[in-house]
Motif scaffolding. Structure first.
Motif, PDB file in Angstrom:
ATOM      1  N   UNK A 296       0.831  -1.208   0.000  1.00 52.44           N
ATOM      2  CA  UNK A 296       0.000   0.000   0.000  1.00 52.44           C
ATOM      3  C   UNK A 296       0.865   1.258   0.000  1.00 52.44           C
ATOM      4  N   UNK A 297       0.337   2.319  -0.564  1.00 55.20           N
ATOM      5  CA  UNK A 297       1.069   3.581  -0.612  1.00 55.20           C
ATOM      6  C   UNK A 297       1.288   4.131   0.808  1.00 55.20           C
ATOM      7  N   UNK A 298       2.401   4.821   1.037  1.00 58.12           N
ATOM      8  CA  UNK A 298       2.625   5.418   2.355  1.00 58.12           C
ATOM      9  C   UNK A 298       1.541   6.439   2.691  1.00 58.12           C
ATOM     10  N   UNK A 299       1.222   6.523   3.973  1.00 60.25           N
ATOM     11  CA  UNK A 299       0.273   7.527   4.431  1.00 60.25           C
ATOM     12  C   UNK A 299       1.019   8.813   4.789  1.00 60.25           C
ATOM     13  N   UNK A 300       0.301   9.783   5.364  1.00 58.81           N
ATOM     14  CA  UNK A 300       0.869  11.119   5.570  1.00 58.81           C
ATOM     15  C   UNK A 300       2.125  11.105   6.429  1.00 58.81           C
ATOM     16  N   UNK A 301       2.228  10.107   7.306  1.00 58.04           N
ATOM     17  CA  UNK A 301       3.412  10.028   8.175  1.00 58.04           C
ATOM     18  C   UNK A 301       4.567   9.260   7.541  1.00 58.04           C
ATOM     19  N   UNK A 302       4.409   8.841   6.276  1.00 52.87           N
ATOM     20  CA  UNK A 302       5.469   8.140   5.568  1.00 52.87           C
ATOM     21  C   UNK A 302       5.485   6.638   5.760  1.00 52.87           C
ATOM     22  N   UNK A 303       4.573   6.108   6.585  1.00 50.91           N
ATOM     23  CA  UNK A 303       4.539   4.662   6.833  1.00 50.91           C
ATOM     24  C   UNK A 303       3.426   4.009   6.024  1.00 50.91           C
ATOM     25  N   UNK A 304       3.617   2.731   5.735  1.00 54.47           N
ATOM     26  CA  UNK A 304       2.620   1.948   5.025  1.00 54.47           C
ATOM     27  C   UNK A 304       1.827   1.126   6.037  1.00 54.47           C
ATOM     28  N   UNK A 305       0.552   0.882   5.724  1.00 51.00           N
ATOM     29  CA  UNK A 305      -0.307   0.142   6.643  1.00 51.00           C
ATOM     30  C   UNK A 305      -1.114  -0.911   5.892  1.00 51.00           C
ATOM     31  N   UNK A 306      -1.330  -2.045   6.550  1.00 48.14           N
ATOM     32  CA  UNK A 306      -2.228  -3.079   6.066  1.00 48.14           C
ATOM     33  C   UNK A 306      -3.480  -3.077   6.930  1.00 48.14           C
ATOM     34  N   UNK A 307      -4.628  -3.322   6.296  1.00 51.46           N
ATOM     35  CA  UNK A 307      -5.905  -3.285   7.003  1.00 51.46           C
ATOM     36  C   UNK A 307      -6.337  -4.687   7.437  1.00 51.46           C
ATOM     37  N   UNK A 308      -7.101  -4.742   8.519  1.00 50.79           N
ATOM     38  CA  UNK A 308      -7.797  -5.957   8.930  1.00 50.79           C
ATOM     39  C   UNK A 308      -9.263  -5.600   9.124  1.00 50.79           C
ATOM     40  N   UNK A 309     -10.140  -6.004   8.210  1.00 47.96           N
ATOM     41  CA  UNK A 309     -11.571  -5.735   8.385  1.00 47.96           C
ATOM     42  C   UNK A 309     -12.073  -6.487   9.638  1.00 47.96           C
ATOM     43  N   UNK A 310     -12.820  -5.793  10.470  1.00 45.96           N
ATOM     44  CA  UNK A 310     -13.302  -6.401  11.714  1.00 45.96           C
ATOM     45  C   UNK A 310     -14.740  -6.863  11.580  1.00 45.96           C
ATOM     46  N   UNK A 311     -15.025  -7.985  12.217  1.00 46.36           N
ATOM     47  CA  UNK A 311     -16.378  -8.483  12.345  1.00 46.36           C
ATOM     48  C   UNK A 311     -16.739  -8.473  13.814  1.00 46.36           C
ATOM     49  N   UNK A 312     -17.792  -7.760  14.180  1.00 47.25           N
ATOM     50  CA  UNK A 312     -18.159  -7.648  15.576  1.00 47.25           C
ATOM     51  C   UNK A 312     -19.385  -8.485  15.886  1.00 47.25           C
ATOM     52  N   UNK A 313     -19.369  -9.169  17.015  1.00 48.07           N
ATOM     53  CA  UNK A 313     -20.512  -9.939  17.458  1.00 48.07           C
ATOM     54  C   UNK A 313     -21.534  -9.044  18.132  1.00 48.07           C
ATOM     55  N   UNK A 314     -22.733  -9.558  18.300  1.00 48.72           N
ATOM     56  CA  UNK A 314     -23.794  -8.811  18.977  1.00 48.72           C
ATOM     57  C   UNK A 314     -23.769  -9.088  20.463  1.00 48.72           C
ATOM     58  N   UNK A 315     -24.296  -8.124  21.247  1.00 45.90           N
ATOM     59  CA  UNK A 315     -24.445  -8.336  22.669  1.00 45.90           C
ATOM     60  C   UNK A 315     -23.255  -7.854  23.437  1.00 45.90           C
TER      61      UNK A 315
END
Length: 315
Positions: A296-315
């Motif tokens: 991924x392209x670097x963000x404003x701070x010059x670092x690259x990040x990978x995402x983890x989509x979250x799945x949230x349970x109910x309750x």
């Protein structure tokens, strides 16, 4: 050997190519494998011994998910081999968008040259995972990260050795087999006969398509060398092995040997897939590999990040 599937001109060309190679050893490529034990992945360097023209298939980038550290030891082993053998890399090939390791293709391309290629099915994969990772409009989903998008029946050559592309979906929509001379590089379709076949439960996967793709591969001549993307060392076997033959698969594969009915395979594969854990590196792998191995392209701070989509349970 099974006859060609009626009307399957790509398979017929691949069968004829393999037969010609087997009758003339000058048409058989030299293959060197590199096994990455942390990801159980095999990378192959294939070359024409006369012209020294080469291809690299399914490269591995070292990645430590606990620290987010990327390194290049596996890729450097490939580079050392290419240079020591005085090879010229014409192609850097991916059999599909891997979910178990990050591709080192851009790193190798920067060091060795060559054209980066994958199957045109990458467009479906990019669309699916572009949405999952909320990649936005900056991620064009056109396959532009690759120099060539192969389709079933396409051809190329390594020096004087012919190669034919077979589209073999089922594990993912984008899976290809590269038939180069007498050697077929089958990606995540087949494993060693004592281990069976690849899973078919990823987005766009289909166990029935996988069975048909495998039977198509097993219609190649019996002596065709098959090179596998992974080995997980079946119980009772001490070593990792990533080369077999069509005839060995047809006689001994525990999932798809000759005589296995399609419906029986589908029932087995779908039941087995429900028991399998999500691959450890699937989140970083997919979002890098759908971009041709680019980070991924670097963000404003010059670092690259990978995402983890979250799945949230109910309750």
């Amino acid at each position: 050997m099974e006859s060609s599937i009626p009307g399957d001109s790509a398979l017929e060309r691949a069968q004829a190519q393999v037969a010609a190679s087997l009758s003339d050893q000058a048409r058989c490529p030299v293959v060197r494998g590199f096994f990455d034990e942390p990801t159980h992945t095999a990378t192959f360097v294939i070359h024409d011994p006369e012209s020294r023209e080469a291809a690299v298939i399914d490269s591995v980038l070292d990645f430590d998910p606990s620290s987010g550290t990327i390194s290049y030891a596996a890729a450097e082993r490939v580079i050392d081999h290419v240079r020591s053998e005085n090879l010229t890399v014409a192609w850097i090939l991916e059999t599909h968008v891997h979910a178990d390791h990050l591709s080192a293709a851009p790193y190798l391309q920067g060091k060795l040259g060559g054209r980066l290629a994958i199957g045109r099915g990458i467009l479906a994969v990019q669309e699916t995972f572009g949405k999952l990772f909320n990649a936005g409009t900056a991620f064009a989903r056109t396959g532009a990260e690759f120099n060539r998008l192969f389709e079933d029946g396409d051809r190329f050559s390594l020096g004087g050795i012919e190669a034919t592309i077979l589209h073999v979906p089922g594990h993912t929509p984008a899976d290809l087999a590269y038939v180069i001379g007498d050697a077929a590089f089958v990606g995540d379709t087949l494993f060693m006969p004592d281990y069976g076949t690849a899973r078919a439960d990823f987005p766009g996967g289909d166990a029935r398509l996988l069975f048909r793709s495998i039977r198509r591969l097993l219609s190649l001549p019996d002596a065709t060398r098959l090179f596998l993307c992974h080995d997980y060392r079946a119980p009772g076997r001490d070593s990792f092995v990533t080369e077999t033959t069509v005839v060995a698969q047809r006689k001994h594969n525990v999932h798809v040997r000759d005589g296995t009915a399609e419906d029986d395979f589908v029932a087995m594969r779908e039941a087995r897939d429900r028991t399998l854990a999500t691959p450890r590196l699937i989140m970083p792998s997919i979002q890098v590999n759908m971009r041709g191995g680019r980070l991924p392209e670097p963000e404003a701070n010059g670092r690259r990040y990978l995402k983890i989509p979250l799945t949230t349970g109910q309750g």
